[in-house]
Write a protein that holds these residues in place. Sequence first.
Motif, short mmCIF file in Angstrom:
data_model
loop_
_atom_site.label_atom_id
_atom_site.label_comp_id
_atom_site.label_asym_id
_atom_site.label_seq_id
_atom_site.Cartn_x
_atom_site.Cartn_y
_atom_site.Cartn_z
N SER A 103 2.23 -13.18 1.34
CA SER A 103 2.15 -11.79 0.92
C SER A 103 3.44 -11.03 1.21
O SER A 103 4.30 -11.46 1.97
CB SER A 103 0.99 -11.09 1.64
OG SER A 103 -0.24 -11.72 1.34
N HIS A 104 3.55 -9.88 0.58
CA HIS A 104 4.63 -8.95 0.90
C HIS A 104 4.07 -7.54 0.79
O HIS A 104 3.00 -7.31 0.21
CB HIS A 104 5.82 -9.13 -0.05
CG HIS A 104 5.53 -8.72 -1.45
ND1 HIS A 104 5.13 -9.62 -2.42
CD2 HIS A 104 5.56 -7.50 -2.06
CE1 HIS A 104 4.95 -8.98 -3.56
NE2 HIS A 104 5.18 -7.69 -3.37
N CYS A 105 4.77 -6.60 1.35
CA CYS A 105 4.33 -5.21 1.31
C CYS A 105 5.52 -4.29 1.50
O CYS A 105 6.49 -4.62 2.18
CB CYS A 105 3.29 -4.96 2.40
SG CYS A 105 2.39 -3.42 2.20
N VAL A 212 2.87 -7.27 7.07
CA VAL A 212 2.30 -6.65 5.87
C VAL A 212 0.91 -6.09 6.13
O VAL A 212 0.46 -5.21 5.41
CB VAL A 212 2.24 -7.64 4.69
CG1 VAL A 212 3.60 -8.14 4.33
CG2 VAL A 212 1.30 -8.80 4.98
N GLN A 213 0.24 -6.55 7.14
CA GLN A 213 -1.11 -6.06 7.42
C GLN A 213 -1.11 -4.70 8.09
O GLN A 213 -2.15 -4.08 8.22
CB GLN A 213 -1.84 -7.07 8.31
CG GLN A 213 -1.95 -8.47 7.68
CD GLN A 213 -2.65 -8.45 6.35
OE1 GLN A 213 -3.62 -7.72 6.15
NE2 GLN A 213 -2.17 -9.25 5.40
N THR A 214 0.06 -4.21 8.52
CA THR A 214 0.09 -2.95 9.27
C THR A 214 0.82 -1.85 8.51
O THR A 214 1.13 -0.82 9.08
CB THR A 214 0.79 -3.16 10.62
OG1 THR A 214 2.16 -3.55 10.39
CG2 THR A 214 0.10 -4.24 11.43
N THR A 215 1.12 -2.05 7.23
CA THR A 215 1.87 -1.05 6.46
C THR A 215 0.94 -0.16 5.66
O THR A 215 -0.27 -0.35 5.62
CB THR A 215 2.85 -1.75 5.54
OG1 THR A 215 2.12 -2.61 4.65
CG2 THR A 215 3.85 -2.60 6.32
N ILE A 216 1.53 0.82 4.99
CA ILE A 216 0.73 1.80 4.25
C ILE A 216 0.97 1.69 2.76
O ILE A 216 0.78 2.67 2.03
CB ILE A 216 1.04 3.22 4.74
CG1 ILE A 216 2.54 3.54 4.57
CG2 ILE A 216 0.62 3.41 6.17
CD1 ILE A 216 2.87 4.99 4.85
N ASP A 217 1.40 0.54 2.29
CA ASP A 217 1.61 0.34 0.87
C ASP A 217 0.29 0.54 0.13
O ASP A 217 -0.69 -0.14 0.40
CB ASP A 217 2.15 -1.08 0.64
CG ASP A 217 2.54 -1.34 -0.79
OD1 ASP A 217 2.23 -0.50 -1.65
OD2 ASP A 217 3.14 -2.37 -1.05
N PRO A 218 0.24 1.47 -0.83
CA PRO A 218 -1.03 1.73 -1.53
C PRO A 218 -1.38 0.65 -2.55
O PRO A 218 -2.52 0.59 -3.00
CB PRO A 218 -0.77 3.07 -2.21
CG PRO A 218 0.70 3.04 -2.48
CD PRO A 218 1.30 2.34 -1.28
N ILE A 219 -0.40 -0.16 -2.92
CA ILE A 219 -0.65 -1.20 -3.93
C ILE A 219 -0.09 -2.49 -3.39
O ILE A 219 1.05 -2.86 -3.63
CB ILE A 219 0.04 -0.87 -5.27
CG1 ILE A 219 -0.26 0.56 -5.70
CG2 ILE A 219 -0.38 -1.85 -6.35
CD1 ILE A 219 0.48 0.99 -6.95
N GLU A 220 -0.86 -3.21 -2.60
CA GLU A 220 -0.36 -4.43 -1.98
C GLU A 220 -0.32 -5.57 -2.98
O GLU A 220 -1.06 -5.60 -3.97
CB GLU A 220 -1.24 -4.82 -0.79
CG GLU A 220 -1.15 -3.83 0.35
CD GLU A 220 -1.71 -4.40 1.63
OE1 GLU A 220 -2.04 -5.59 1.65
OE2 GLU A 220 -1.81 -3.63 2.61
N SER A 221 0.59 -6.53 -2.69
CA SER A 221 0.73 -7.69 -3.57
C SER A 221 -0.54 -8.54 -3.53
O SER A 221 -1.13 -8.70 -2.47
CB SER A 221 1.91 -8.52 -3.13
OG SER A 221 1.95 -9.75 -3.81
#
Length: 221
Positions: A103-105, A212-221
């Motif tokens: 994953s990425h974020c 990546v599990q701790t970010t606030i990306d609203p549209i994760e890969s």
Amino acid sequence: MTPDYHDEDFNIDNHICNLFPPLIYRFQFPFDYTTLEPLVEANLNSMIQAPPNAGPNLTSLSMQSMLDTSYEMPHTWPAFYPFIQFVHQITDQVKKRNLIQGSHCIVDSFLNRLTKDGFIREHNHVPATFSLVAYPKPSTGGAKLVFRDPLEYHKGNYGLSSFSLADVHREIEVSTNDVLIFPSFMYHYTTPHNLDHDRISFALNIRCDSFVQTTIDPIES
């Protein structure tokens, strides 16, 4: 028959062993800056403090989220959602080219505004994996984006009398709707912006590990 490597039809590109992926990729995205402009300008005008890499005549929101915990970074704005979806698509392709799985974020994002004679000092974006910069506002010419060759110290050992530090600084002339993605370890900066109209850039950083599990990306890969 021995091949003639001085033949005018000889193409050295046919003999390259592409063991390592390219570092910098350029894409295009059709921004609608007329819609984005009021939101972008309002946020740039709210800047609390300039970042350490700020040159003169630069407005940057790269420190805004650290100074204001309520600040919503640009990649979370609904107006940018179509672009963020595009970012995830091209990141997947760049990861594949770099043999990166998982994953990425997006971990952070910010806006920059350069006015006449403004520039951004040399910096990188570690510990992110990839960084991206986009140019949504119509603009031609002006400040160039400059990358420092990450192999500069090794190339200095070539023993070439013609080698100089100027060879390790490579300029890219950017245009409206350009999107560049590159490894975050690459040092980069801009030349002074020599136009009367300002330049707006949108930058973001991407991580490809357990963070990546701790970010606030609203549209994760």
